[in-house]
Design a protein around this motif. Structure first.
Motif, PDB file in Angstrom:
ATOM      1  N   ARG A  77     -47.988  36.872 -25.137  1.00 32.77           N
ATOM      2  CA  ARG A  77     -46.682  36.248 -25.379  1.00 32.77           C
ATOM      3  C   ARG A  77     -46.928  34.942 -26.125  1.00 32.77           C
ATOM      4  O   ARG A  77     -47.811  34.157 -25.749  1.00 32.77           O
ATOM      5  N   VAL A  78     -46.136  34.696 -27.149  1.00 33.11           N
ATOM      6  CA  VAL A  78     -46.400  33.569 -28.042  1.00 33.11           C
ATOM      7  C   VAL A  78     -45.173  32.669 -28.168  1.00 33.11           C
ATOM      8  O   VAL A  78     -44.053  33.149 -28.364  1.00 33.11           O
ATOM      9  N   GLY A  79     -45.404  31.372 -28.050  1.00 27.99           N
ATOM     10  CA  GLY A  79     -44.377  30.381 -28.329  1.00 27.99           C
ATOM     11  C   GLY A  79     -44.770  29.606 -29.573  1.00 27.99           C
ATOM     12  O   GLY A  79     -45.953  29.335 -29.794  1.00 27.99           O
ATOM     13  N   ASP A 107     -38.400  39.949 -31.697  1.00 21.02           N
ATOM     14  CA  ASP A 107     -39.474  40.277 -30.751  1.00 21.02           C
ATOM     15  C   ASP A 107     -39.279  39.468 -29.468  1.00 21.02           C
ATOM     16  O   ASP A 107     -39.368  38.234 -29.493  1.00 21.02           O
ATOM     17  N   PRO A 108     -39.012  40.122 -28.326  1.00 15.39           N
ATOM     18  CA  PRO A 108     -38.803  39.382 -27.076  1.00 15.39           C
ATOM     19  C   PRO A 108     -40.061  38.679 -26.569  1.00 15.39           C
ATOM     20  O   PRO A 108     -39.975  37.825 -25.682  1.00 15.39           O
ATOM     21  N   GLY A 109     -41.223  39.027 -27.146  1.00 13.70           N
ATOM     22  CA  GLY A 109     -42.465  38.372 -26.738  1.00 13.70           C
ATOM     23  C   GLY A 109     -42.806  37.148 -27.551  1.00 13.70           C
ATOM     24  O   GLY A 109     -43.887  36.573 -27.408  1.00 13.70           O
ATOM     25  N   VAL A 110     -41.861  36.736 -28.410  1.00 18.37           N
ATOM     26  CA  VAL A 110     -42.078  35.571 -29.267  1.00 18.37           C
ATOM     27  C   VAL A 110     -40.883  34.628 -29.148  1.00 18.37           C
ATOM     28  O   VAL A 110     -39.728  35.065 -29.207  1.00 18.37           O
ATOM     29  N   TYR A 111     -41.162  33.341 -28.945  1.00 18.21           N
ATOM     30  CA  TYR A 111     -40.094  32.341 -28.951  1.00 18.21           C
ATOM     31  C   TYR A 111     -40.428  31.301 -30.011  1.00 18.21           C
ATOM     32  O   TYR A 111     -41.499  30.695 -29.975  1.00 18.21           O
ATOM     33  N   ILE A 112     -39.524  31.111 -30.968  1.00 17.49           N
ATOM     34  CA  ILE A 112     -39.752  30.169 -32.069  1.00 17.49           C
ATOM     35  C   ILE A 112     -38.692  29.077 -32.024  1.00 17.49           C
ATOM     36  O   ILE A 112     -37.497  29.350 -31.924  1.00 17.49           O
ATOM     37  N   ALA A 131     -41.778  19.887 -24.735  1.00 22.54           N
ATOM     38  CA  ALA A 131     -41.390  21.220 -25.215  1.00 22.54           C
ATOM     39  C   ALA A 131     -42.536  22.212 -25.026  1.00 22.54           C
ATOM     40  O   ALA A 131     -42.310  23.379 -24.681  1.00 22.54           O
ATOM     41  N   ILE A 132     -43.764  21.752 -25.251  1.00 28.51           N
ATOM     42  CA  ILE A 132     -44.941  22.601 -25.001  1.00 28.51           C
ATOM     43  C   ILE A 132     -44.970  23.006 -23.529  1.00 28.51           C
ATOM     44  O   ILE A 132     -45.247  24.166 -23.185  1.00 28.51           O
ATOM     45  N   ARG A 133     -44.644  22.056 -22.658  1.00 28.74           N
ATOM     46  CA  ARG A 133     -44.655  22.344 -21.229  1.00 28.74           C
ATOM     47  C   ARG A 133     -43.591  23.393 -20.868  1.00 28.74           C
ATOM     48  O   ARG A 133     -43.823  24.254 -20.013  1.00 28.74           O
ATOM     49  N   VAL A 134     -42.437  23.336 -21.525  1.00 25.12           N
ATOM     50  CA  VAL A 134     -41.389  24.339 -21.285  1.00 25.12           C
ATOM     51  C   VAL A 134     -41.898  25.731 -21.651  1.00 25.12           C
ATOM     52  O   VAL A 134     -41.743  26.694 -20.885  1.00 25.12           O
ATOM     53  N   LEU A 135     -42.517  25.859 -22.820  1.00 27.14           N
ATOM     54  CA  LEU A 135     -43.019  27.167 -23.271  1.00 27.14           C
ATOM     55  C   LEU A 135     -44.152  27.662 -22.381  1.00 27.14           C
ATOM     56  O   LEU A 135     -44.268  28.864 -22.109  1.00 27.14           O
ATOM     57  N   ASP A 136     -44.972  26.741 -21.917  1.00 27.74           N
ATOM     58  CA  ASP A 136     -46.058  27.088 -20.991  1.00 27.74           C
ATOM     59  C   ASP A 136     -45.477  27.664 -19.703  1.00 27.74           C
ATOM     60  O   ASP A 136     -45.861  28.744 -19.241  1.00 27.74           O
ATOM     61  N   ASP A 141     -48.528  32.877 -23.335  1.00 27.92           N
ATOM     62  CA  ASP A 141     -49.987  32.838 -23.236  1.00 27.92           C
ATOM     63  C   ASP A 141     -50.581  31.897 -24.272  1.00 27.92           C
ATOM     64  O   ASP A 141     -51.607  31.241 -24.029  1.00 27.92           O
ATOM     65  N   VAL A 142     -49.940  31.835 -25.444  1.00 27.95           N
ATOM     66  CA  VAL A 142     -50.391  30.994 -26.545  1.00 27.95           C
ATOM     67  C   VAL A 142     -49.185  30.213 -27.074  1.00 27.95           C
ATOM     68  O   VAL A 142     -48.103  30.794 -27.258  1.00 27.95           O
TER      69      VAL A 142
END
Length: 318
Positions: A77-79, A107-112, A131-136, A141-142
């Motif tokens: 999963r990628v942010g 793609d539901p596995g990607v948040y941009i 914002a990094i902490r929110v995505l984490d 995963d990345v």
């Protein structure tokens, strides 16, 4: 007011709208920001944060998009935080990298997320760490953080990422620019993109030579690899991912990853504290005490450093 526990629970389920709302609370410095960060704290520490930086035009967005594809093929999963310059009129992100990464939009596995710098120097938005902490916490995963096109000193990404990738391209004078202070010191992986152009091999050789000149590494220390890519065609991207994974393994083996994350947290705490102090000083800008100190400086009865000491003493006592 937002229901923060519900938003956090929904973000953990991978709901994009909940993630968007949490990041909006961060960007807007919401009164609920402390509640958000407290709720996220136990859920973080799992994402691998990769920063991508380089001069404008080297292909950061294209490379970021290609890396997203590679990580998705691996089931990750990628942010993505794409930091853009601010519009001088609206304060919003000016370029909108989501448009350039539209292939991943469904793609539901990607948040941009595009974020505006809002005048913050260093190539990042001031809210990027949160914002990094929110995505984490949302289960990425990345997390790929793409900075504004940087110059010689805008290298703040090195303090926010686990691994920093510096992109260069032939024919743009990047070899010379890389020799200047800052850029050579932050890269963990170097990528010469647009390698199908004339001069790519020469750029890679120059960079390798400059890295050698600046080396003060001992046995077992990390030596940044140089990878040539044509991101628009996906060429060389698997080699970049391999280099990133090798760097991550090297950091974990030697405890460097933990050291970097502790340093990152310390930097964040300092930034929050300094911001709070600036706000308190701003509240005093019209205060008679500040005016009196300024008058004494102009009269030669007080120097600026002693005046600052008095001001700080007043802040700590209040």
């Amino acid at each position: 007011m937002q229901d923060v526990p519900t938003l956090v629970a929904q973000a953990r389920e991978g709901r994009p709208r909940a993630v968007a709302r949490l990041i909006s609370l961060v960007e807007g410095a919401s009164p609920q920001l402390r509640e958000v960060m407290a709720a996220l704290a136990p859920l973080t520490g799992n994402a691998y944060v990769v920063g991508l930086t380089g001069s404008p035009g080297v292909g950061k967005s294209t490379s970021t998009s290609a890396l997203v594809s590679a990580y998705r093929r691996a089931g990750k999963r990628v942010g993505v935080l794409a930091v853009d310059p601010s519009s001088p009129f609206s304060g919003g992100a000016l370029l909108g990298d989501r448009v350039r990464m539209s292939e991943h939009a469904s793609d539901p596995g990607v948040y941009i997320r595009s974020m505006a710098t809002r005048g913050h120097l260093g190539g990042l938005a001031w809210a990027a760490p949160q914002a990094i902490r929110v995505l984490d916490a949302a289960g990425c995963d990345v997390v790929l953080v793409e900075t504004v096109g940087v110059g010689q000193s805008e290298v703040e990404i090195a303090s926010q990422a686990d691994t920093s990738v510096v992109l260069l391209a032939p024919g743009m004078g990047d070899g010379i620019q890389a020799a200047k202070a800052g850029i050579l010191e932050i890269g963990d992986v170097y990528v010469v993109n647009k390698a199908d152009r004339d001069g790519a091999d020469a750029t890679a050789r120059e960079l390798n030579h400059m890295l050698g000149l600046g080396e003060s590494r001992g046995p077992g220390d990390w030596r940044p690899p140089i990878v040539k890519t044509v991101a628009a065609r996906g060429e060389g991207i698997d080699e970049v991912v391999e280099a990133l994974e090798k760097h991550r393994a090297w950091m974990e083996e030697r405890g460097v990853l933990q050291e970097r994350r502790v340093a990152r947290a310390a930097h964040e705490v300092e930034s929050i504290a300094v911001t709070a102090l600036r706000e308190r000083i701003g509240d005093l800008s019209g205060d008679q005490h500040v005016g009196a100190l300024a008058e004494r400086i102009v009269a030669g009865a007080l120097d600026p450093y002693r005046a600052a000491d008095e001001l700080i003493a007043g802040l700590t006592q209040s």
